[in-house]
Motif scaffolding. Structure first.
Motif, mmCIF file in Angstrom:
data_model
loop_
_atom_site.group_PDB
_atom_site.id
_atom_site.type_symbol
_atom_site.label_atom_id
_atom_site.label_comp_id
_atom_site.label_asym_id
_atom_site.label_seq_id
_atom_site.Cartn_x
_atom_site.Cartn_y
_atom_site.Cartn_z
ATOM 1 N N ASP A 36 -0.911 2.606 35.495
ATOM 2 C CA ASP A 36 -2.288 2.343 35.903
ATOM 3 C C ASP A 36 -3.062 1.715 34.740
ATOM 4 O OD1 ASP A 36 -3.310 4.428 34.204
ATOM 5 O OD2 ASP A 36 -2.973 5.888 35.787
ATOM 6 N N ARG A 37 -4.288 1.311 35.016
ATOM 7 C CA ARG A 37 -5.105 0.655 33.991
ATOM 8 C C ARG A 37 -5.279 1.524 32.760
ATOM 9 N NH1 ARG A 37 -8.062 -4.028 35.682
ATOM 10 N NH2 ARG A 37 -7.795 -4.320 37.920
ATOM 11 N N GLY A 38 -5.512 2.803 32.976
ATOM 12 C CA GLY A 38 -5.709 3.709 31.842
ATOM 13 C C GLY A 38 -4.495 3.784 30.938
ATOM 14 N N GLU A 39 -3.312 3.869 31.536
ATOM 15 C CA GLU A 39 -2.084 3.917 30.740
ATOM 16 C C GLU A 39 -1.909 2.627 29.940
ATOM 17 O OE1 GLU A 39 0.992 6.761 33.219
ATOM 18 O OE2 GLU A 39 0.525 4.788 34.079
ATOM 19 N N LEU A 40 -2.102 1.488 30.609
ATOM 20 C CA LEU A 40 -1.929 0.216 29.905
ATOM 21 C C LEU A 40 -2.993 0.050 28.821
ATOM 22 C CD1 LEU A 40 -0.279 -2.350 29.610
ATOM 23 C CD2 LEU A 40 -1.823 -3.446 31.250
ATOM 24 N N LEU A 41 -4.218 0.420 29.116
ATOM 25 C CA LEU A 41 -5.300 0.308 28.134
ATOM 26 C C LEU A 41 -4.981 1.141 26.896
ATOM 27 C CD1 LEU A 41 -8.106 -0.613 27.234
ATOM 28 C CD2 LEU A 41 -9.065 1.293 28.563
ATOM 29 N N ASN A 42 -4.526 2.372 27.082
ATOM 30 C CA ASN A 42 -4.183 3.218 25.937
ATOM 31 C C ASN A 42 -3.036 2.630 25.128
ATOM 32 O OD1 ASN A 42 -6.200 5.077 26.458
ATOM 33 N ND2 ASN A 42 -4.883 6.354 27.729
ATOM 34 N N ALA A 72 -3.785 -0.753 17.109
ATOM 35 C CA ALA A 72 -4.025 0.128 15.963
ATOM 36 C C ALA A 72 -2.823 0.119 15.012
ATOM 37 C CB ALA A 72 -4.315 1.549 16.441
ATOM 38 N N ILE A 73 -1.627 0.132 15.569
ATOM 39 C CA ILE A 73 -0.415 0.136 14.744
ATOM 40 C C ILE A 73 -0.261 -1.195 14.007
ATOM 41 C CG2 ILE A 73 2.122 0.153 14.827
ATOM 42 C CD1 ILE A 73 1.789 2.189 17.187
ATOM 43 N N ASN A 74 -0.477 -2.297 14.733
ATOM 44 C CA ASN A 74 -0.296 -3.625 14.136
ATOM 45 C C ASN A 74 -1.461 -4.038 13.265
ATOM 46 O OD1 ASN A 74 2.205 -3.874 15.354
ATOM 47 N ND2 ASN A 74 1.393 -4.912 17.139
ATOM 48 N N GLY A 75 -2.620 -3.401 13.436
ATOM 49 C CA GLY A 75 -3.779 -3.663 12.596
ATOM 50 C C GLY A 75 -4.331 -5.069 12.678
ATOM 51 N N CYS A 76 -4.192 -5.709 13.809
ATOM 52 C CA CYS A 76 -4.675 -7.089 13.953
ATOM 53 C C CYS A 76 -6.026 -7.113 14.653
ATOM 54 C CB CYS A 76 -3.690 -7.921 14.777
ATOM 55 S SG CYS A 76 -2.055 -7.983 14.070
ATOM 56 N N ASN A 77 -6.851 -8.084 14.283
ATOM 57 C CA ASN A 77 -8.095 -8.323 15.005
ATOM 58 C C ASN A 77 -7.795 -9.267 16.158
ATOM 59 O OD1 ASN A 77 -9.676 -6.773 13.276
ATOM 60 N ND2 ASN A 77 -9.941 -8.470 11.850
ATOM 61 N N HIS A 78 -8.476 -9.046 17.268
ATOM 62 C CA HIS A 78 -8.218 -9.848 18.461
ATOM 63 C C HIS A 78 -9.513 -10.417 19.003
ATOM 64 C CE1 HIS A 78 -4.043 -8.527 18.718
ATOM 65 N NE2 HIS A 78 -4.495 -7.365 18.286
ATOM 66 N N GLU A 79 -9.389 -11.580 19.638
ATOM 67 C CA GLU A 79 -10.551 -12.230 20.235
ATOM 68 C C GLU A 79 -11.111 -11.429 21.391
ATOM 69 O OE1 GLU A 79 -9.546 -16.237 21.315
ATOM 70 O OE2 GLU A 79 -8.682 -16.640 19.355
ATOM 71 N N THR A 80 -10.230 -10.805 22.155
ATOM 72 C CA THR A 80 -10.667 -10.032 23.314
ATOM 73 C C THR A 80 -10.502 -8.545 23.041
ATOM 74 O OG1 THR A 80 -8.466 -10.085 24.309
ATOM 75 C CG2 THR A 80 -9.983 -11.848 24.941
ATOM 76 N N SER A 81 -11.325 -7.747 23.689
ATOM 77 C CA SER A 81 -11.191 -6.296 23.554
ATOM 78 C C SER A 81 -9.951 -5.837 24.318
ATOM 79 C CB SER A 81 -12.432 -5.601 24.109
ATOM 80 O OG SER A 81 -12.466 -5.729 25.523
ATOM 81 N N ALA A 82 -9.517 -4.627 24.018
ATOM 82 C CA ALA A 82 -8.373 -4.060 24.736
ATOM 83 C C ALA A 82 -8.684 -3.945 26.231
ATOM 84 C CB ALA A 82 -8.015 -2.690 24.150
#
Length: 189
Positions: free
Chosen positions: A106-112, A119-129
């Motif tokens: 579900d969306r919640g699982e994928l979002l998490n 968080a693990i990869n520590g990258c900044n992204h153009e779009t939010s999670a």
């Protein structure tokens, strides 16, 4: 032609031997606990979302659900991740992402999962999670029920390059392979 298979078998045997030496040097008991798993893969001091993802990964690797990863489970997981066919990898990722085990994501699982990977990869992204998760669902949730079935997940991942790239980064073990290879080179010299 038989000679090629023999060389390939020798290479696979040598590689498994190196994996075994690394596994046993890091885990002399032959059973990797969740804490040791995090240490082994260099995954300590993570935020709570990333920590949950790593715990889910541990439980997915622990195929017999005894609370430990033994060498055979370790080899099976590494072989799948490093050498498995795309279909096999996608099925494994689906199992990893289906945190509650109900056969759908579900969306919640994928979002998490997306938050944890970031968080693990520590990258900044153009779009939010959240935006990324919504985009994925808009593109690959074919029947629009708010859940991804295994078929939707596999087919969607094949068609959506951005989603596929995120999944591949979610379990990038290049540093583990290089660590195993460097340790085996030192031991063979």
């Amino acid at each position: 032609m038989g000679n090629e298979n023999s060389i390939l078998d020798d290479l696979q045997t040598l590689e498994i031997h190196h994996w075994y030496k690394k596994f046993m040097s890091e885990c002399p008991s032959g059973q990797l606990t969740e804490h040791e798993f995090k240490h082994f893969f260099g995954l300590r001091g993570l935020d709570p979302e990333a920590n949950k993802y790593i715990e889910q990964m541990f439980h997915t690797f622990d195929m017999n659900k005894d609370g430990y990863i033994d060498f055979m489970e370790y080899v099976a997981a590494l072989s799948l991740i490093l050498k498995g066919k795309m279909e096999q990898k996608l099925r494994w990722y689906f199992k990893l992402y289906d945190v509650d085990g109900n056969g759908c994501i579900d969306r919640g699982e994928l979002l998490n999962i997306i938050r944890a990977i970031r968080a693990i990869n520590g990258c900044n992204h153009e779009t939010s999670a959240e935006e990324f998760t919504n985009r994925v669902f808009d593109r690959i949730d074919i029947n629009g029920d708010g859940e991804l079935s295994l078929d939707e997940f596999v087919e969607g991942a094949r068609k959506d390059e951005e989603f596929m790239e995120v999944m591949m980064k979610s379990l990038d073990l290049d540093h583990i392979v290089s660590m195993i290879n460097s340790s085996s080179r030192r031991n063979s010299v």
